[in-house]
Design an enzyme around this catalytic site. Structure first.
Site, PDB file in Angstrom:
ATOM      1  N   GLU A  79       5.181   7.913  -7.561  1.00 24.42           N
ATOM      2  CA  GLU A  79       5.860   7.299  -8.692  1.00 24.42           C
ATOM      3  C   GLU A  79       6.891   8.240  -9.316  1.00 24.42           C
ATOM      4  OE1 GLU A  79       5.640   4.325  -9.017  1.00 24.42           O
ATOM      5  OE2 GLU A  79       3.683   3.715  -8.240  1.00 24.42           O
ATOM      6  N   CYS A 142      -2.181   2.629 -15.560  1.00 24.62           N
ATOM      7  CA  CYS A 142      -1.668   3.747 -14.764  1.00 24.62           C
ATOM      8  C   CYS A 142      -0.402   4.304 -15.401  1.00 24.62           C
ATOM      9  CB  CYS A 142      -1.388   3.296 -13.331  1.00 24.62           C
ATOM     10  SG  CYS A 142      -2.865   2.855 -12.391  1.00 24.62           S
ATOM     11  N   HIS A 166       0.133   6.216  -6.721  1.00 26.54           N
ATOM     12  CA  HIS A 166      -0.604   4.966  -6.542  1.00 26.54           C
ATOM     13  C   HIS A 166      -1.133   4.851  -5.108  1.00 26.54           C
ATOM     14  CE1 HIS A 166       0.809   2.523 -10.214  1.00 26.54           C
ATOM     15  NE2 HIS A 166      -0.503   2.441 -10.174  1.00 26.54           N
TER      16      HIS A 166
END
Length: 204
Positions: A79, A142, A166
């Site tokens: 991410e 998250c 993730h």
């Protein structure tokens, strides 16, 4: 000795397991001369972020990698961005929905990951593990934990490299789904974690 804080989440969304939790529980206490501090976060709109801040303060790590589940994704997602946005698609484990709210009122719009994401992806690819550089971590827990982490590091003027990864579902989770979803074996998640952690050694 470099200290790395690694976090995962408890199960949520009706699944009895969470691959990020299983991953964290499978890792050793030391790897490549680094101390691995492993913690599990609750899927709770208040307790999850608060626990991350507690772990950051109590352990004072040299780097942080937070892991979570992204159901339906086929690749490990590195991410890039944490958004100052809470917009839950499902309730957290306390049954709470948060819609169109900031993570931190009047906070910056976003923070970039400070992990060596490009090097991590190259290393994963070299070992035959599929990954992607994902634009953002979404707007659920998250992302909330990711943003909270990065905001605290920035607010305290720390130089701690940190970010969020993730993970896809496991085959066991995919077997419970009423619709076909991609999956990745836990052994591959673990192998990927070792590769990701190894890339932190160059930061020390």
């Amino acid at each position: 000795m470099m200290k790395v804080l690694l976090t995962g989440f408890e199960p949520f969304g009706g699944y009895p397991i969470n691959p990020s939790q299983l991953l964290i529980q499978s890792l050793p206490d030391q790897y490549l001369g680094m101390t691995l501090v492993k913690q599990i976060l609750p899927v709770h709109h208040k307790q999850g972020p608060q626990k991350m801040l507690t772990f950051l303060k109590s352990h004072q790590p040299d780097a942080v990698i937070a892991f979570g589940l992204a159901s339906g994704r086929a690749q490990i997602s590195l991410e890039r961005v944490a958004l100052n946005l809470l917009d839950f698609s499902i309730a957290d484990n306390a049954g709470v929905f948060v819609e169109n709210q900031p993570v931190v009122p009047n906070g910056p719009t976003a923070y970039f990951s400070t992990l060596p994401l490009q090097a991590m992806q190259v290393a994963l690819t070299a070992e035959g593990i599929s990954s992607e550089l994902s634009l953002s971590a979404g707007a659920y827990l998250c992302n909330q934990v990711f943003y909270t982490l990065m905001h605290e590091i920035a607010s305290q003027d720390l130089s701690t490299p940190a970010g969020f990864i993730h993970l896809p579902n496991t085959p066991e989770q995919a077997a419970q789904s009423t619709t076909p979803i991609p999956s990745l074996h836990l052994e591959v998640h673990i192998q990927a974690a070792y590769i990701l952690i190894s890339q932190l050694g160059s930061l020390n």
